[in-house]
Design a protein around this motif. Structure first.
Motif, mmCIF file in Angstrom:
data_model
loop_
_atom_site.group_PDB
_atom_site.id
_atom_site.type_symbol
_atom_site.label_atom_id
_atom_site.label_comp_id
_atom_site.label_asym_id
_atom_site.label_seq_id
_atom_site.Cartn_x
_atom_site.Cartn_y
_atom_site.Cartn_z
ATOM 1 N N LEU A 30 -4.242 -13.819 -48.472
ATOM 2 C CA LEU A 30 -4.520 -15.242 -48.659
ATOM 3 C C LEU A 30 -5.719 -15.466 -49.578
ATOM 4 O O LEU A 30 -5.696 -16.356 -50.447
ATOM 5 N N MET A 31 -6.751 -14.666 -49.404
ATOM 6 C CA MET A 31 -7.938 -14.819 -50.246
ATOM 7 C C MET A 31 -7.649 -14.453 -51.696
ATOM 8 O O MET A 31 -8.170 -15.066 -52.625
ATOM 9 N N GLN A 32 -6.785 -13.441 -51.877
ATOM 10 C CA GLN A 32 -6.393 -13.078 -53.240
ATOM 11 C C GLN A 32 -5.613 -14.208 -53.906
ATOM 12 O O GLN A 32 -5.819 -14.525 -55.079
ATOM 13 N N ARG A 33 -4.716 -14.831 -53.143
ATOM 14 C CA ARG A 33 -3.940 -15.959 -53.668
ATOM 15 C C ARG A 33 -4.846 -17.132 -54.024
ATOM 16 O O ARG A 33 -4.659 -17.797 -55.039
ATOM 17 N N LEU A 80 -10.448 -7.205 -57.764
ATOM 18 C CA LEU A 80 -9.965 -6.012 -57.066
ATOM 19 C C LEU A 80 -10.715 -4.758 -57.495
ATOM 20 O O LEU A 80 -10.889 -3.828 -56.697
ATOM 21 N N TYR A 81 -11.155 -4.732 -58.748
ATOM 22 C CA TYR A 81 -11.905 -3.570 -59.239
ATOM 23 C C TYR A 81 -13.199 -3.412 -58.444
ATOM 24 O O TYR A 81 -13.533 -2.317 -57.983
ATOM 25 N N THR A 82 -13.906 -4.526 -58.235
ATOM 26 C CA THR A 82 -15.163 -4.480 -57.481
ATOM 27 C C THR A 82 -14.915 -4.146 -56.016
ATOM 28 O O THR A 82 -15.639 -3.348 -55.415
ATOM 29 N N GLN A 99 -4.784 -6.135 -52.624
ATOM 30 C CA GLN A 99 -4.112 -5.244 -53.580
ATOM 31 C C GLN A 99 -2.599 -5.398 -53.539
ATOM 32 O O GLN A 99 -1.949 -5.491 -54.579
ATOM 33 N N ILE A 100 -2.007 -5.416 -52.337
ATOM 34 C CA ILE A 100 -0.547 -5.408 -52.278
ATOM 35 C C ILE A 100 0.060 -6.758 -52.642
ATOM 36 O O ILE A 100 1.211 -6.822 -53.071
ATOM 37 N N GLY A 122 0.153 5.407 -50.333
ATOM 38 C CA GLY A 122 -1.205 4.989 -50.661
ATOM 39 C C GLY A 122 -1.296 4.113 -51.895
ATOM 40 O O GLY A 122 -0.524 4.259 -52.847
ATOM 41 N N VAL A 123 -2.255 3.215 -51.877
ATOM 42 C CA VAL A 123 -2.491 2.331 -53.025
ATOM 43 C C VAL A 123 -2.855 3.138 -54.265
ATOM 44 O O VAL A 123 -2.570 2.725 -55.389
#
Length: 307
Positions: free
Chosen positions: A22-25, A31-33, A210-211, A264-265
């Motif tokens: 939800l936070m990514q949306r 994501l790098y950090t 990430q996903i 794994g990611v």
């Protein structure tokens, strides 16, 4: 028992993953950090504390290493056996193998272990070892397999990549200080404990972020082959090895549960970094993580019989 495991262990995990999604949306997190915070800050502290507080004998350490080596080797042979009749090209074969042998023992496996065993030092030590072996595998075979066409100077790149990983150093340092019974001063131990306690929340938020980056697609048959092997055959291998090695109690339970982690990611990260079947890699991570709700619940239930 199944309902209790689902409510007490699995549901909290996926609630935190959901918050990350939800936070990514909503905010398009960096994501790098987030990955760097997990990899260079939280996970090393968690591994160090697990080793420092470990209750693992040298013989058990050797048994865990043997378990992992045989486990990965069998999965590699299965990958080769499946890839040949399906006619996978070199790049696809590498991506398929990575999807089987590189599992999510870090930002998914460590929180699962923490919730199942309620922070037990021995269980955490077993999982930390598995995660360290996974890191080693990722930066050796995992990277080599997707960059094999770029042979010139590659050996040096792989070595540098491995030497930059903080987790193995923290693992060794924690084991040495534990073996020598060196007390940690408060100004060192307290910050490490604070960081360690943030592991579950931050790692799973990162995984959710990430996903969700990848749209779910259901058209690639090879994704299902990978997920079937990763979620069903891999834990069956783990069960056989636990029985063959005569393991019991917490080590048996921890290793059995560790053998059932989703893809794994890092599989997806490597695929994107070297442009080697990134869509396939992303889908295996997403689908295996979602279906793991069912399989890990059954595996935790089975592991209870080794108490």
């Amino acid at each position: 028992m199944l309902l209790q495991i689902l409510l007490d262990i699995i549901l909290p995990i996926f609630v935190l993953i959901g918050f990350g999604a939800l936070m990514q949306r909503a905010f398009r997190l960096d994501l790098y950090t987030l990955a760097k915070i997990n990899f260079y800050y939280i996970t090393p502290a968690a591994v160090f504390m697990s080793m420092y507080q470990a209750e693992m004998s040298p013989s058990l350490l050797g048994t865990v290493a043997l378990f992992y080596a045989v486990y990965v080797f069998i999965l590699y042979l299965i990958s080769a056996a499946v890839s040949k009749p399906l006619g996978f090209k070199r790049g696809m074969k590498a991506a398929f193998t990575n999807s089987l042998i590189l599992d999510n023992s870090g930002n998914y496996g460590l929180p699962i272990n923490d919730l199942v065993f309620k922070g037990d030092p021995l269980a955490a030590s077993v999982q930390a070892l598995i995660m360290s072996f996974q890191s080693l595998l990722t930066f050796t075979y995992g990277t080599i397999s997707v960059q094999s066409a770029k042979a010139e100077g590659f050996g040096k790149q792989a070595l540098i990549g491995f030497l930059k990983m903080p987790v193995p150093y923290c693992l060794v340092l924690g084991l040495v200080l534990h073996a020598l019974n060196v007390p940690l001063p408060e100004f060192v131990s307290k910050p490490l404990l604070y960081i360690d306690h943030s592991l579950v929340a931050v790692a799973l938020l990162t995984l959710g972020a990430q996903i969700v980056k990848y749209p779910l697609q259901l058209t690639r048959l090879e994704v299902y082959y990978s997920v079937l092997i990763r979620l069903l055959i891999a834990p069956a291998i783990g069960l056989c090895l636990v029985l063959l090695l005569g393991l019991k109690g917490i080590p048996a339970q921890a290793l059995l549960i560790a053998s059932g982690m989703p893809t794994g990611v890092n599989t997806s990260i490597l695929a994107e970094e070297y442009n080697n079947e990134p869509d396939f890699a992303a889908q295996t991570v997403l689908v295996s993580t979602l279906l793991n709700i069912v399989t890990i619940t059954g595996l935790i239930t089975l592991a209870k019989h080794f108490a």
